[in-house]
Design a protein around this motif. Sequence first.
Motif, PDB file in Angstrom:
ATOM      1  N   GLY A   1      21.999  29.981  34.718  1.00 50.86           N
ATOM      2  CA  GLY A   1      21.599  29.321  33.478  1.00 50.86           C
ATOM      3  C   GLY A   1      22.081  30.035  32.231  1.00 50.86           C
ATOM      4  N   GLY A   2      22.914  31.038  32.410  1.00 50.23           N
ATOM      5  CA  GLY A   2      23.513  31.726  31.256  1.00 50.23           C
ATOM      6  C   GLY A   2      24.795  31.027  30.860  1.00 50.23           C
ATOM      7  N   PHE A   3      24.835  30.436  29.652  1.00 47.18           N
ATOM      8  CA  PHE A   3      26.016  29.688  29.199  1.00 47.18           C
ATOM      9  C   PHE A   3      26.494  30.268  27.870  1.00 47.18           C
ATOM     10  CE2 PHE A   3      28.483  26.117  27.528  1.00 47.18           C
ATOM     11  CZ  PHE A   3      29.150  25.681  28.661  1.00 47.18           C
ATOM     12  N   MET A   4      27.809  30.421  27.733  1.00 50.41           N
ATOM     13  CA  MET A   4      28.398  31.058  26.553  1.00 50.41           C
ATOM     14  C   MET A   4      29.422  30.139  25.907  1.00 50.41           C
ATOM     15  SD  MET A   4      29.116  34.557  28.641  1.00 50.41           S
ATOM     16  CE  MET A   4      27.856  35.199  29.744  1.00 50.41           C
ATOM     17  N   TYR A   5      29.313  29.971  24.617  1.00 49.36           N
ATOM     18  CA  TYR A   5      30.233  29.118  23.868  1.00 49.36           C
ATOM     19  C   TYR A   5      31.004  30.013  22.901  1.00 49.36           C
ATOM     20  CZ  TYR A   5      31.889  25.071  21.181  1.00 49.36           C
ATOM     21  OH  TYR A   5      32.668  24.115  20.554  1.00 49.36           O
ATOM     22  N   GLY A   6      32.281  30.222  23.208  1.00 48.22           N
ATOM     23  CA  GLY A   6      33.086  31.194  22.479  1.00 48.22           C
ATOM     24  C   GLY A   6      33.201  30.969  20.981  1.00 48.22           C
ATOM     25  N   LYS A   7      33.144  29.717  20.541  1.00 46.05           N
ATOM     26  CA  LYS A   7      33.276  29.449  19.100  1.00 46.05           C
ATOM     27  C   LYS A   7      32.076  29.986  18.311  1.00 46.05           C
ATOM     28  CE  LYS A   7      36.240  25.354  19.321  1.00 46.05           C
ATOM     29  NZ  LYS A   7      36.382  23.925  18.973  1.00 46.05           N
ATOM     30  N   HIS A   8      30.932  30.137  18.988  1.00 46.81           N
ATOM     31  CA  HIS A   8      29.723  30.658  18.337  1.00 46.81           C
ATOM     32  C   HIS A   8      29.627  32.169  18.548  1.00 46.81           C
ATOM     33  CE1 HIS A   8      25.606  30.961  16.941  1.00 46.81           C
ATOM     34  NE2 HIS A   8      25.202  31.391  18.124  1.00 46.81           N
ATOM     35  N   ASN A   9      29.551  32.569  19.809  1.00 47.37           N
ATOM     36  CA  ASN A   9      29.532  33.985  20.183  1.00 47.37           C
ATOM     37  C   ASN A   9      29.732  34.060  21.688  1.00 47.37           C
ATOM     38  OD1 ASN A   9      29.378  36.714  19.728  1.00 47.37           O
ATOM     39  ND2 ASN A   9      27.158  36.822  19.554  1.00 47.37           N
ATOM     40  N   GLN A  10      30.402  35.128  22.142  1.00 51.23           N
ATOM     41  CA  GLN A  10      30.726  35.226  23.573  1.00 51.23           C
ATOM     42  C   GLN A  10      29.566  35.851  24.344  1.00 51.23           C
ATOM     43  OE1 GLN A  10      32.666  36.510  21.088  1.00 51.23           O
ATOM     44  NE2 GLN A  10      34.747  35.780  21.311  1.00 51.23           N
ATOM     45  N   VAL A  11      28.381  35.293  24.171  1.00 57.37           N
ATOM     46  CA  VAL A  11      27.188  35.788  24.876  1.00 57.37           C
ATOM     47  C   VAL A  11      26.357  34.605  25.365  1.00 57.37           C
ATOM     48  CG1 VAL A  11      27.059  37.916  23.508  1.00 57.37           C
ATOM     49  CG2 VAL A  11      25.774  35.906  22.759  1.00 57.37           C
ATOM     50  N   ARG A  12      25.502  34.861  26.349  1.00 55.79           N
ATOM     51  CA  ARG A  12      24.568  33.829  26.818  1.00 55.79           C
ATOM     52  C   ARG A  12      23.636  33.475  25.668  1.00 55.79           C
ATOM     53  NH1 ARG A  12      22.221  36.578  32.288  1.00 55.79           N
ATOM     54  NH2 ARG A  12      21.237  37.920  30.755  1.00 55.79           N
ATOM     55  N   ASP A  13      23.388  32.178  25.505  1.00 57.48           N
ATOM     56  CA  ASP A  13      22.560  31.772  24.365  1.00 57.48           C
ATOM     57  C   ASP A  13      21.828  30.478  24.693  1.00 57.48           C
ATOM     58  OD1 ASP A  13      21.507  30.921  21.920  1.00 57.48           O
ATOM     59  OD2 ASP A  13      23.153  31.771  20.775  1.00 57.48           O
TER      60      ASP A  13
END
Length: 449
Positions: A324-336
Motif C-alpha cells: 500500500g506504499g505508493f509514490m508519485y515522483g512529480k510530488h515527492n519520491q516517497v510513500r504518501d
Amino acid sequence: MAKFFGTNGIRGVFDEDFTLEFVHDMTLAIGTYFGKGPVLIGYDGRESSPVISKVVSSALNSIGIDCNVAGIVPTPCLEFAVKSLGYSGGLMITASHNPSQYNGIKPCASDGVEISREDELIIEDIYLQKKWLEKPVKWGVTGTENRAIEAYLKGIISHVDSKLIESKHFKVVLDLGNGAQAVSAPNFCELLDCETFLINQKIDGAFPGRGSEPTPQNLSELSKIVRENNADVGIAFDGDGDRSIFCDNKGDILTGDKSALVLTQHILKKNPNSLVVTCLNSGSNIEVLAEKFDSKVIRTKVGSVEVSRKMVPTGALIGFEENGGFMYGKHNQVRDGCMTLALMLDLLATSGKPLTEEIASLPPSFTTKDKIPCSAEKIPKLISSLKEEFPNSDISDGIKITLDSKNWVMIRPSGTEPIVRIYAESESQEKLDTLMSEYLEKVSSIISR
C-alpha cells in the motif's frame, strides 16, 4: 550489514532496546551526518513521541544545530516540508505500522527523501565510533514549524484536477487508524468538497480502533461504512500516514498491488514512456501494464528506501510496494497516503466510472502474503535450506522461488519485526491458496527443526 537501521528507519521497543540514551546518541550521529541545520522534527501520536522529540531537539542543539518541531504530522508531510521549506534534513519520530510499544526514528535528506542505505551505514559508523561534531561555538536553538501541513496539502492539490474533483462531490470514507493522517487527510477532503465519513479519527498512540497497520482482516468497519453510505471510495492509513489500503465502492478491500495497478494505469495514460520502480515482491502484472503504455519497470529489493532512492536518479514517475506504499515522483519520491488518495479521486473524476469498473479493466491478478514468527538466528538456515532445494532462485533479498512467470513465492525476514514474511502470486485463486499453504507449511517445518 546495517546493525540499527531496518527496512525503514530505526525501530525498537521504547525503553527496552530503544532507550532515551540510545535516541540521544543516535541523534548526535544523525546531526553530525547532516552537518548543519536547520533540521525539521515531526512525530506520530505514540505516547513516547513527545519526550523523544525533546531528546532529539536538545541533542541537535548540543552540537550547534538549529531545529524546528512540526508536532504531530504524517511522515510524508514532514518529508515534503523538508524539501519545500528549505531544511537541511528531517527526523520523523515514528514506528510506522509497528504495535504501540514500539517507536523509532526515520531520517530524511534535504531533498525530502529517506536517506540511502549507504548513508545509513555512514550514520551507524559515526554512532559506533562516537565521532560527533565537536562542542559548538554557539548552541543550537529549537523553534516551531507551523507551515508543514498547509505546504503539504497545497503541494498535493497542485498535481490533480482539483476543480473537476470538487465538481463530483465524492463520498469518501477515511479510516484514520488513530494515526497521524488525522491532522491532514480530513482537511484535504474538505478542500476538495468531498462528503467525508471518519473512522478512528482520534489520534491515540495505543491504536485502539484496529491497530496501526491496515490489513484486509481489520478493515470490516471501513467496508461497512462504505456500503451503508453508498460511498465512492474508502481508504485506511497506517500509523504514520505514508501507506494506504483502499476499499472500492462495493465495500471490497483492495490489495496494495491492485490499487497500485489501477493508479499506474491512470497515470501512464496521461504520461506514456515513463519509468515505474517496484520491489521484487510485487505482482507480475505491472510489466504487462507498463508495456501497454511504452513504459519500463525497474525492480528493487524490498523496502521503501530501495524504491525511493532508485526513483531519484532515474527520474521515475511512479514507485510502489505491495503493502500500500505508493509514490508519485512529480510530488515527492516517497510513500504518501494522502497523495495516493488524491490520485484515486483524480482517476474517479476523470473516468466517471465507479472504482469496481476500473478494477475490472485490469489484467487478473492473484497475490497474497502471510507471516510466521521467526527469530533472526534462524533466518540463515531457512534461506540456505530453501536455496538447496531451489538452486536457481533469486537470493538478492531473502529468496524468491519462481516456478514460472505467473507463479512464484518469496520468503524474507522482516526488517522491523521478529517474523518472516511470505509473499506469493499465482494464475488463479485456487492455485494461490494451494501454493501459500504449501510454503507456510514448508517454512514452519524448517524453522522448527
